[in-house]
Design a protein around this motif. Sequence first.
Motif, short mmCIF file in Angstrom:
data_model
loop_
_atom_site.label_atom_id
_atom_site.label_comp_id
_atom_site.label_asym_id
_atom_site.label_seq_id
_atom_site.Cartn_x
_atom_site.Cartn_y
_atom_site.Cartn_z
N ALA A 35 0.87 -1.18 0.00
CA ALA A 35 0.00 0.00 0.00
C ALA A 35 0.90 1.22 0.00
O ALA A 35 1.87 1.30 0.76
CB ALA A 35 -0.90 0.00 1.23
N ILE A 36 0.62 2.17 -0.90
CA ILE A 36 1.43 3.38 -1.01
C ILE A 36 0.52 4.60 -0.93
O ILE A 36 -0.69 4.48 -1.16
CB ILE A 36 2.24 3.40 -2.33
N PRO A 37 1.07 5.76 -0.62
CA PRO A 37 0.24 6.96 -0.59
C PRO A 37 -0.39 7.22 -1.96
O PRO A 37 0.25 7.05 -2.99
CB PRO A 37 1.22 8.08 -0.23
N GLN A 40 1.39 9.23 -4.68
CA GLN A 40 2.56 8.68 -5.35
C GLN A 40 2.21 7.88 -6.60
O GLN A 40 3.09 7.52 -7.38
CB GLN A 40 3.36 7.78 -4.41
N VAL A 41 0.94 7.63 -6.81
CA VAL A 41 0.53 6.79 -7.93
C VAL A 41 0.72 7.48 -9.27
O VAL A 41 1.26 6.92 -10.21
CB VAL A 41 -0.94 6.34 -7.75
N ARG A 47 8.70 7.83 -13.63
CA ARG A 47 10.05 8.40 -13.61
C ARG A 47 11.12 7.36 -13.29
O ARG A 47 12.28 7.56 -13.62
CB ARG A 47 10.12 9.55 -12.62
N ILE A 48 10.77 6.28 -12.61
CA ILE A 48 11.78 5.29 -12.23
C ILE A 48 11.66 3.98 -13.02
O ILE A 48 12.57 3.17 -13.00
CB ILE A 48 11.77 5.00 -10.72
N TRP A 49 10.54 3.80 -13.73
CA TRP A 49 10.35 2.59 -14.51
C TRP A 49 10.81 2.77 -15.94
O TRP A 49 10.77 3.86 -16.50
CB TRP A 49 8.88 2.22 -14.56
N GLU A 50 11.18 1.65 -16.54
CA GLU A 50 11.40 1.58 -17.98
C GLU A 50 10.23 0.81 -18.58
O GLU A 50 9.53 0.09 -17.87
CB GLU A 50 12.70 0.83 -18.27
N VAL A 72 0.85 -0.37 -10.69
CA VAL A 72 0.30 0.46 -9.62
C VAL A 72 -1.11 0.90 -10.02
O VAL A 72 -1.39 1.17 -11.18
CB VAL A 72 1.23 1.66 -9.31
N GLY A 73 -2.00 0.93 -9.03
CA GLY A 73 -3.37 1.37 -9.25
C GLY A 73 -3.94 1.94 -7.96
O GLY A 73 -3.25 2.01 -6.94
N VAL A 74 -5.20 2.33 -8.01
CA VAL A 74 -5.85 2.98 -6.87
C VAL A 74 -7.15 2.26 -6.55
O VAL A 74 -7.90 1.89 -7.45
CB VAL A 74 -6.15 4.47 -7.19
N VAL A 75 -7.41 2.07 -5.25
CA VAL A 75 -8.68 1.54 -4.79
C VAL A 75 -9.01 2.21 -3.45
O VAL A 75 -8.13 2.37 -2.61
CB VAL A 75 -8.67 0.00 -4.65
N ALA A 76 -10.24 2.65 -3.31
CA ALA A 76 -10.72 3.26 -2.07
C ALA A 76 -9.77 4.34 -1.56
O ALA A 76 -9.51 4.44 -0.36
CB ALA A 76 -10.94 2.17 -1.00
N GLY A 77 -9.22 5.14 -2.46
CA GLY A 77 -8.36 6.23 -2.08
C GLY A 77 -6.93 5.85 -1.72
O GLY A 77 -6.15 6.69 -1.31
N HIS A 78 -6.59 4.57 -1.86
CA HIS A 78 -5.24 4.08 -1.55
C HIS A 78 -4.53 3.65 -2.82
O HIS A 78 -5.14 3.09 -3.72
CB HIS A 78 -5.30 2.87 -0.61
#
Length: 106
Positions: A35-37, A40-41, A47-50, A72-78
């Motif tokens: 889980a990430i902020p 940050q999504v 910027r860091i992926w190829e 990376v994706g978003v669910v319920a604001g996370h």
Amino acid sequence: MAFPDSFGDWTKSDSATDTLAIYRKGDDEALSVVAIPRDQVEGFYDRIWEDTSKHGEITCGKLSTSANYQCVGVVAGHGVLVSGSSETAAETAQILTDLLAAIADA
């Protein structure tokens, strides 16, 4: 954020916390979920992926030091970041799509 005990053929290991979970499928496949902020999504991982690609609302790519894709994706604001052993971005994106649906249904 609560990760589901399982989704599809994936089963969560006992080491899960509110921000990290490891899922296993059979004896050979493992999936790391973090889980990430939410802020940050968008754009951070570009910027860091190829080899980045979009799969609906999900963005995927890989680090220069890895052969495996992350999505990376978003669910319920996370924000949710998945790293697995799938060989294509589309496979990893589908796994994350299934996980996000399981989280939303919980």
